[in-house]
Design an enzyme around this catalytic site. Structure first.
Site, PDB file in Angstrom:
ATOM      1  N   ARG A  29     -17.683  23.595 -12.390  1.00  0.00           N
ATOM      2  CA  ARG A  29     -17.539  23.384 -11.135  1.00  0.00           C
ATOM      3  C   ARG A  29     -17.785  24.637 -10.186  1.00  0.00           C
ATOM      4  O   ARG A  29     -17.108  25.052  -9.466  1.00  0.00           O
ATOM      5  CB  ARG A  29     -16.272  22.594 -11.516  1.00  0.00           C
ATOM      6  CG  ARG A  29     -16.329  21.205 -11.468  1.00  0.00           C
ATOM      7  CD  ARG A  29     -15.548  20.789 -10.516  1.00  0.00           C
ATOM      8  NE  ARG A  29     -16.428  18.932 -10.885  1.00  0.00           N
ATOM      9  CZ  ARG A  29     -15.498  17.263 -10.599  1.00  0.00           C
ATOM     10  NH1 ARG A  29     -14.207  17.691 -10.998  1.00  0.00           N
ATOM     11  NH2 ARG A  29     -15.892  16.531 -11.161  1.00  0.00           N
ATOM     12  N   GLY A 108     -18.243  30.892 -36.026  1.00  0.00           N
ATOM     13  CA  GLY A 108     -19.882  31.434 -36.226  1.00  0.00           C
ATOM     14  C   GLY A 108     -21.033  30.952 -34.588  1.00  0.00           C
ATOM     15  O   GLY A 108     -21.665  32.086 -34.652  1.00  0.00           O
ATOM     16  N   ASP A 132      -9.122  24.675 -35.533  1.00  0.00           N
ATOM     17  CA  ASP A 132      -8.128  25.405 -35.979  1.00  0.00           C
ATOM     18  C   ASP A 132      -7.025  26.173 -35.643  1.00  0.00           C
ATOM     19  O   ASP A 132      -6.727  26.986 -36.553  1.00  0.00           O
ATOM     20  CB  ASP A 132      -8.949  26.371 -37.629  1.00  0.00           C
ATOM     21  CG  ASP A 132      -9.778  25.157 -38.526  1.00  0.00           C
ATOM     22  OD1 ASP A 132      -9.205  23.567 -38.162  1.00  0.00           O
ATOM     23  OD2 ASP A 132     -10.758  24.872 -38.434  1.00  0.00           O
ATOM     24  N   ARG A 159       5.584   8.139 -41.680  1.00  0.00           N
ATOM     25  CA  ARG A 159       7.150   8.177 -41.634  1.00  0.00           C
ATOM     26  C   ARG A 159       7.525   6.812 -42.181  1.00  0.00           C
ATOM     27  O   ARG A 159       8.684   6.551 -43.337  1.00  0.00           O
ATOM     28  CB  ARG A 159       7.417   9.003 -41.554  1.00  0.00           C
ATOM     29  CG  ARG A 159       9.078   8.974 -41.603  1.00  0.00           C
ATOM     30  CD  ARG A 159       9.707  10.461 -40.344  1.00  0.00           C
ATOM     31  NE  ARG A 159       9.088  11.918 -40.984  1.00  0.00           N
ATOM     32  CZ  ARG A 159       9.712  12.487 -41.559  1.00  0.00           C
ATOM     33  NH1 ARG A 159      10.870  12.146 -42.153  1.00  0.00           N
ATOM     34  NH2 ARG A 159       9.209  13.728 -42.129  1.00  0.00           N
ATOM     35  N   HIS A 258     -11.615  13.232 -40.196  1.00  0.00           N
ATOM     36  CA  HIS A 258     -11.969  13.517 -38.582  1.00  0.00           C
ATOM     37  C   HIS A 258     -11.062  12.857 -37.592  1.00  0.00           C
ATOM     38  O   HIS A 258     -11.408  13.363 -35.847  1.00  0.00           O
ATOM     39  CB  HIS A 258     -13.473  13.192 -38.694  1.00  0.00           C
ATOM     40  CG  HIS A 258     -14.078  14.405 -38.892  1.00  0.00           C
ATOM     41  ND1 HIS A 258     -13.795  14.093 -40.648  1.00  0.00           N
ATOM     42  CD2 HIS A 258     -14.402  15.201 -38.562  1.00  0.00           C
ATOM     43  CE1 HIS A 258     -14.940  15.443 -41.217  1.00  0.00           C
ATOM     44  NE2 HIS A 258     -15.659  16.192 -39.696  1.00  0.00           N
ATOM     45  N   GLN A 260      -8.945  13.870 -36.905  1.00  0.00           N
ATOM     46  CA  GLN A 260      -7.782  14.682 -35.659  1.00  0.00           C
ATOM     47  C   GLN A 260      -9.016  15.518 -34.607  1.00  0.00           C
ATOM     48  O   GLN A 260      -8.229  16.438 -33.981  1.00  0.00           O
ATOM     49  CB  GLN A 260      -7.450  15.925 -37.050  1.00  0.00           C
ATOM     50  CG  GLN A 260      -6.108  16.039 -38.306  1.00  0.00           C
ATOM     51  CD  GLN A 260      -5.948  16.270 -39.449  1.00  0.00           C
ATOM     52  OE1 GLN A 260      -5.932  16.648 -39.103  1.00  0.00           O
ATOM     53  NE2 GLN A 260      -7.201  16.077 -40.216  1.00  0.00           N
ATOM     54  N   ARG A 261     -10.387  15.433 -35.130  1.00  0.00           N
ATOM     55  CA  ARG A 261     -11.025  16.411 -33.953  1.00  0.00           C
ATOM     56  C   ARG A 261     -11.338  15.239 -32.686  1.00  0.00           C
ATOM     57  O   ARG A 261     -12.052  15.566 -31.756  1.00  0.00           O
ATOM     58  CB  ARG A 261     -12.322  16.219 -34.899  1.00  0.00           C
ATOM     59  CG  ARG A 261     -12.594  18.013 -36.025  1.00  0.00           C
ATOM     60  CD  ARG A 261     -13.281  18.805 -35.425  1.00  0.00           C
ATOM     61  NE  ARG A 261     -14.363  18.885 -35.533  1.00  0.00           N
ATOM     62  CZ  ARG A 261     -15.861  18.619 -36.311  1.00  0.00           C
ATOM     63  NH1 ARG A 261     -14.812  18.870 -37.693  1.00  0.00           N
ATOM     64  NH2 ARG A 261     -16.656  18.104 -36.250  1.00  0.00           N
TER      65      ARG A 261
HETATM   66  O1  F6P Z   1     -13.730  23.987 -37.727  1.00  0.00           O
HETATM   67  C1  F6P Z   1     -13.121  22.622 -38.000  1.00  0.00           C
HETATM   68  C2  F6P Z   1     -13.440  22.013 -39.148  1.00  0.00           C
HETATM   69  O2  F6P Z   1     -12.500  20.854 -38.181  1.00  0.00           O
HETATM   70  C3  F6P Z   1     -12.198  22.449 -40.335  1.00  0.00           C
HETATM   71  O3  F6P Z   1     -10.899  21.997 -40.019  1.00  0.00           O
HETATM   72  C4  F6P Z   1     -12.931  21.335 -41.065  1.00  0.00           C
HETATM   73  O4  F6P Z   1     -12.636  21.991 -42.546  1.00  0.00           O
HETATM   74  C5  F6P Z   1     -14.097  21.397 -40.415  1.00  0.00           C
HETATM   75  O5  F6P Z   1     -14.231  21.928 -39.141  1.00  0.00           O
HETATM   76  C6  F6P Z   1     -14.909  19.965 -40.698  1.00  0.00           C
HETATM   77  O6  F6P Z   1     -16.828  20.314 -40.811  1.00  0.00           O
HETATM   78  P1  F6P Z   1     -17.227  18.934 -40.378  1.00  0.00           P
HETATM   79  O7  F6P Z   1     -17.119  18.101 -39.379  1.00  0.00           O
HETATM   80  O8  F6P Z   1     -19.217  19.779 -40.615  1.00  0.00           O
HETATM   81  O9  F6P Z   1     -17.376  18.140 -42.048  1.00  0.00           O
END
Ligand code: F6P
Length: 328
Positions: A29, A108, A132, A159, A258, A260-261
């Protein structure tokens, strides 16, 4: 703003993080606002090498500010680590008429961008996207705030069971090399102990702390363990170790992984992504290159990529102390 740059590429690279889509939207945008062409590069450096490009206009990024993941996909690319791979990527960018790029990713991804800039003099700008929070030059990376909120929500639920059954839970969170997620979410969720890669307090201290906790009248406990903790034991081995040495405890393990991602980014991550996208494009148009956009004391700042990637971030000592005091 007169500039040589008429077409900007944008891509996500490395592990995805919530807020990446909001950053893509912001870059697209801002380009539209400034009448610059914007091209989405799919699958990070791999897509750059293969010429996987698509022009994006302001409407191509409707309804993505709230979404986790990345609409441009992400990849970790071995070929880009080679000079030949980077040459192929450069040829594709030139063929497409792309004059500069914005990379949204972690250490990276930035290292690749820096090499690319040094080899070809190609203008690059970084936006830190990783859960991270391990990049120098910024207090927050995109996705960190969302990830710690996800962890806190999960631990709050764990908990309930811990306290209903008087159990001890080891909860593993992400962080191969750094403990920012573990420490922040651990304090936020009221963890009994937090094990992080930056410090190895030893297994003895863990047992002591758990003994003290029982003696003080606590009936359940949560221990947060970062993936990269230095005890030399993974969460399942920790469970066995504690059961052997402190049979009074009924122990369970939960690995959050995952989850968390993913998920919708928090408001903080969305706003930060929107701000960083604008700053990245405007900085490129001002002739700046090889920088990362970061945030410090609520202000956006530029840090040379070389400085952003040269070391890991330090753990917050004050927060460590707070965490110790809170376990009293
Ligand atoms: O770098 C982010 C991260 O979520 C790390 O905390 C974790 O160790 C890694 O990626 C896991 O990576 P992948 O999804 O490639 O297994």
């Amino acid at each position: 703003m007169a500039s040589e740059i008429k077409k900007i590429g944008v891509f996500t690279s490395g592990g995805d993080s919530p807020g990446m889509n909001a950053a893509i939207r912001s870059v697209v945008r801002t380009c539209a606002y400034l009448k610059i062409e914007c091209v989405g590069i799919y699958r990070g450096y791999q897509g750059m090498i293969e010429g996987d490009f698509k022009t994006l206009d302001a409407r191509s990024v409707n309804n993505i500010i709230n979404k986790g993941g990345t609409i441009l996909k992400s990849a970790r690319c071995e070929e880009f680590r080679t000079k030949q791979g980077r040459q192929k990527a450069y040829d594709q960018l030139i063929k497409e008429g792309i004059d500069a790029f914005v990379v949204i990713g972690g250490n990276g991804s930035f290292h690749g961008a820096m090499l690319f800039n040094q080899e070809f003099g190609f203008p690059v700008m970084g936006i830190p996207g990783t859960i991270d929070n391990d990049i120098l030059g910024t207090s927050y990376t995109l996705g960190f705030d969302t990830a710690i909120n996800t962890v806190v929500e999960a631990v709050d639920k764990i908990r309930d069971t811990a306290s209903s059954h008087n159990r001890l839970f080891f909860v593993e969170v992400m962080g191969r090399d750094v403990g920012h997620i573990a420490l922040n979410a651990g304090v936020g969720a009221g963890a009994e102990e937090i094990l992080i890669p930056e410090q190895n307090l030893g297994l003895e201290r863990l047992l002591e702390s758990l003994k003290r906790s029982k003696a003080s009248g606590k009936s359940s406990s949560i221990v947060i363990v970062a993936e990269g903790d230095r005890t030399g034991k993974n969460v399942f081995e920790l469970k066995e170790y504690v059961e052997q040495h402190l049979p009074i405890y009924d122990v369970r393990v939960s690995v959050l992984g995952h989850m968390q991602r993913g998920g919708n980014p928090t408001c903080y991550d969305r706003v930060l992504a929107s701000r960083m996208g604008v700053k990245a494009v405007e900085s490129l148009l001002e002739g700046k290159s090889n920088y990362m956009v970061g945030i410090r004391d609520t202000k956006l700042v530029l840090t040379p990529i070389a400085d952003a990637i040269k070391a890991h971030t330090e753990i917050d000592e004050e927060l460590l102390r707070v965490s110790d005091i809170m376990t009293t």
